[in-house]
Design a protein around this motif. Sequence first.
Motif, PDB file in Angstrom:
ATOM      1  N   ASP A 281       0.844  -1.194   0.000  1.00 17.42           N
ATOM      2  CA  ASP A 281       0.000   0.000   0.000  1.00 17.42           C
ATOM      3  C   ASP A 281       0.876   1.239   0.000  1.00 17.42           C
ATOM      4  O   ASP A 281       1.473   1.596   1.011  1.00 17.42           O
ATOM      5  N   ARG A 282       0.966   1.881  -1.150  1.00 19.11           N
ATOM      6  CA  ARG A 282       1.748   3.111  -1.270  1.00 19.11           C
ATOM      7  C   ARG A 282       0.843   4.338  -1.414  1.00 19.11           C
ATOM      8  O   ARG A 282       1.309   5.412  -1.732  1.00 19.11           O
TER       9      ARG A 282
ATOM     10  N   GLN B 131       1.697   8.132  -0.447  1.00 18.27           N
ATOM     11  CA  GLN B 131       3.091   8.344  -0.075  1.00 18.27           C
ATOM     12  C   GLN B 131       3.840   9.125  -1.163  1.00 18.27           C
ATOM     13  O   GLN B 131       4.430  10.176  -0.905  1.00 18.27           O
TER      14      GLN B 131
ATOM     15  N   PRO C   8       5.598  -0.124   5.913  1.00 19.68           N
ATOM     16  CA  PRO C   8       5.068  -0.780   7.115  1.00 19.68           C
ATOM     17  C   PRO C   8       6.081  -1.772   7.648  1.00 19.68           C
ATOM     18  O   PRO C   8       6.923  -2.308   6.913  1.00 19.68           O
TER      19      PRO C   8
ATOM     20  N   ASP D 112       4.271   1.800  13.785  1.00 24.64           N
ATOM     21  CA  ASP D 112       4.093   0.961  12.601  1.00 24.64           C
ATOM     22  C   ASP D 112       3.035   1.571  11.690  1.00 24.64           C
ATOM     23  O   ASP D 112       1.858   1.661  12.067  1.00 24.64           O
ATOM     24  N   ASP D 113       3.483   2.031  10.509  1.00 25.93           N
ATOM     25  CA  ASP D 113       2.562   2.568   9.489  1.00 25.93           C
ATOM     26  C   ASP D 113       1.662   3.646  10.088  1.00 25.93           C
ATOM     27  O   ASP D 113       0.454   3.676   9.877  1.00 25.93           O
TER      28      ASP D 113
ATOM     29  N   ARG E   3       2.824   8.150   6.095  1.00 27.22           N
ATOM     30  CA  ARG E   3       2.789   7.076   7.072  1.00 27.22           C
ATOM     31  C   ARG E   3       4.212   6.589   7.310  1.00 27.22           C
ATOM     32  O   ARG E   3       4.972   6.368   6.351  1.00 27.22           O
TER      33      ARG E   3
ATOM     34  N   SER F 246       7.103   4.205   9.888  1.00 25.65           N
ATOM     35  CA  SER F 246       7.351   3.123  10.842  1.00 25.65           C
ATOM     36  C   SER F 246       8.724   3.316  11.459  1.00 25.65           C
ATOM     37  O   SER F 246       9.598   3.976  10.881  1.00 25.65           O
TER      38      SER F 246
END
Length: 226
Positions: free
Chosen positions: A16-17, A20, A134, A165-166, A177, A179
């Motif tokens: 899942d980008r 970003q 993540p 985390d994420d 997001r 991590s």
Amino acid sequence: MSRANDGADYGSLRLDRSGQAEAFDAIGDRYDEAFPHKEGQVGAGDWLIKALDPGSRVLDLGCGTGVPTARQLTDAGLEVVGVDLSRRMVELAREYVPAATFHQLDLADLRPGGPSDLGSFDGVAAFFSLLMLPRAEIPLALRTIHHLLTPGGLFALSMVEAHVDDFAIPFLGNTIRVSGYLLEDLHKILDTAGFEIVKESSYTYAPAVADVPPEEQVFLCCRRRD
């Protein structure tokens, strides 16, 4: 499972980008304005320069605008290839560091058996790029870096020390997001991925903008174990 087959592990993840790359497209070179002092990053780049032979190939993962790392390494006579997910960052890097080669790619594209093959490298720099993943993906990213390095190759990594985390945070008017790990946990995942830490430093860093809080930056200079 052997490292030769680690690329298959990506099949169990949904990458899942979303948002970003778009955030960094919007930020552009304001990132360099927000983080003007990069002594730790420059110091880790100096370690690569001193430890590698002139003309060695180095991969700059999450190269951003190419400043300072790609420029620093090319000025020292190294052959630099930069990779970033953000189209705008790659455009700026090509403008600012014409002596290097840049690609708009995802690190996951470079995994063993992945869709992109840039060859092998004597060194890899990943400054604040793995924290954009993540936690479930970071060990796979480290194994990919291990795969990209020649035997005994060097790896300069920086992360922000944090137990998250994420986690969504505001960043220069956008949301990203991130991590992170506590230092002891980061040491463990590097060891598991096949790296020996040969040098370590940390800095408390206060960015030059109000919406990004101070952070504890960790720089780890590593060597690939065979």
